[in-house]
Enzyme design. Structure first.
Site, PDB file in Angstrom:
ATOM      1  N   LYS A  56       0.833  -1.196   0.000  1.00 19.13           N
ATOM      2  CA  LYS A  56       0.000   0.000   0.000  1.00 19.13           C
ATOM      3  C   LYS A  56       0.869   1.249   0.000  1.00 19.13           C
ATOM      4  CE  LYS A  56      -0.458   0.575   5.031  1.00 19.13           C
ATOM      5  NZ  LYS A  56       0.277   1.864   5.091  1.00 19.13           N
ATOM      6  N   LYS A  85       1.478   0.251   9.754  1.00 18.22           N
ATOM      7  CA  LYS A  85       2.546   0.750   8.884  1.00 18.22           C
ATOM      8  C   LYS A  85       2.285   2.207   8.528  1.00 18.22           C
ATOM      9  CE  LYS A  85       4.770  -3.144   8.640  1.00 18.22           C
ATOM     10  NZ  LYS A  85       4.173  -3.613   9.902  1.00 18.22           N
ATOM     11  N   ASP A  86       3.375   2.913   8.201  1.00 16.90           N
ATOM     12  CA  ASP A  86       3.295   4.331   7.867  1.00 16.90           C
ATOM     13  C   ASP A  86       2.373   4.586   6.683  1.00 16.90           C
ATOM     14  OD1 ASP A  86       5.266   5.435   9.738  1.00 16.90           O
ATOM     15  OD2 ASP A  86       6.713   4.275   8.592  1.00 16.90           O
ATOM     16  N   LYS A  87       1.728   5.738   6.707  1.00 12.13           N
ATOM     17  CA  LYS A  87       0.873   6.141   5.592  1.00 12.13           C
ATOM     18  C   LYS A  87       1.710   6.657   4.429  1.00 12.13           C
ATOM     19  CE  LYS A  87      -3.030   9.170   4.397  1.00 12.13           C
ATOM     20  NZ  LYS A  87      -4.088  10.064   4.927  1.00 12.13           N
TER      21      LYS A  87
END
Length: 346
Positions: A56, A85-87
């Site tokens: 993503k 998880k980081d955007k």
């Protein structure tokens, strides 16, 4: 009350502060900050749950879960995740669904792999994360400087909580404490996060004192250690022997996540933990509230990036490494660059 507890502050100094930092900053491009989840175990290939590996970008993990719930026809609570998880990065992680997955019609999401397993994926079921990062604008690129920094990393650096935990301006712990004191107006889930921020600040302060006092790589009587091979915890009764094991990297020190279930250090190490508790200025009511919201535990105090690779091209730094679950890539980068303020976006 807490002051600035972010890495690089007086409360949480770099272990490499006596060396020349490389400078530089994150580029801000998601493709220059790649994170791949390392699962704790392989799916068995059989069972009622479908494990999916998903890549993503530009989405938070809760947004990813909601997208798959909508497309696959299940509730978001039915979907299991091992971690968030980081955007603003390109990330891959595993999810589990109790139904056949349907890939969302969203170009920010790509389904990579599916496997079956006999139970839902649970939070914390990951070994760690693999990072591939590009930084730009280095101010120092000499081999001598780079090798000195990497040598320090190889022995291990403070496993601080990163900037993300404390907010852009570093005032997250004070704000979180104020929310805990007004707990009747907040949801329990939000209050537990507030407690974790306060616990993180206390941990960084404790760890920063060990660094400031020149005791980061020193075994103290009563320290609680984690065995690298088995993960078991034990309290030090013979610091001379533990020092040898510490130097051989057979054991790692742990630090306090204050709470009623925390295994406290003893003797000299225990006195240092008590000193942080007594000097920070929390009231007995604050401690009682913290104890209800956060059970307490031990956290690794030293972290060593694994499979570390570094390449410098002009003023750009390309670095890849693996970290255990719960450790921050930005803490490793900050030890190299000494530019923590340029890393808080990740």
């Amino acid at each position: 009350m807490f002051g600035d507890c972010r890495p690089g502050s007086d409360n949480a100094p770099y272990l490499t502060s006596d060396l020349v930092g490389l400078g530089g900053h994150l580029t801000g491009e998601p493709s220059d900050f790649i994170v791949d989840e390392i699962p704790a175990y392989d799916a068995s290939g059989q069972g009622d749950h479908v494990y999916i590996n998903v890549r993503k970008v530009g989405l938070t993990t809760p947004e990813l879960v909601k997208a798959f719930a909508n497309s696959s026809g299940c509730a978001p609570s039915d979907i299991g995740v091992a971690g968030r998880k980081d955007k603003w990065a390109v990330t891959s992680q595993w999810l589990s669904l109790p139904v056949e997955p349907v890939e969302p019609d969203d170009d920010r999401i790509r389904l990579i792999e599916t496997k079956r397993h006999n139970h839902k994926l649970r939070r914390g079921h990951l070994r760690g994360n693999r990072f591939r990062i590009k930084m730009s604008g280095l101010t120092e690129t000499s081999d001598e400087c780079i090798q000195a920094l990497l040598s320090r990393l190889d022995r291990g650096v403070p496993n601080y909580y990163g900037h993300q935990r404390f907010g852009i301006y570093g005032d997250g712990p004070d704000y979180s404490l104020s929310q805990m004191r007004r707990r009747s107006r907040r949801k329990t889930r939000d209050l537990r996060f507030s407690a974790s921020v306060v616990q993180g600040a206390l941990f960084n302060i404790w760890l920063g004192r060990r660094v400031n006092d020149g005791l980061f790589h020193t075994a103290l009587s009563g320290d609680v250690y984690k065995k690298v091979e088995t993960g078991g915890l034990f309290s030090s009764e013979t610091p001379q022997i533990e020092q040898l094991r510490l130097d051989k990297l057979d054991i790692d020190p742990t630090g306090p996540i204050y709470g009623p279930k925390m295994r406290a250090a003893l003797a000299e190490a225990g006195q240092r933990e008590i000193a942080v508790r007594d000097e920070i200025g929390l009231t007995e009511k604050d401690w009682a509230t913290l104890g209800r919201l956060g059970k307490g535990s031990r956290r690794l105090a030293r972290v060593r990036p694994q499979n570390l690779k570094v390449e410098v091209d002009g003023r750009d730094l390309f670095i890849s490494f693996e970290l255990p679950s719960g450790s921050y890539a930005t803490v490793i980068l900050a030890e190299l660059t000494h530019t923590a303020d340029d890393l808080k976006a990740k």
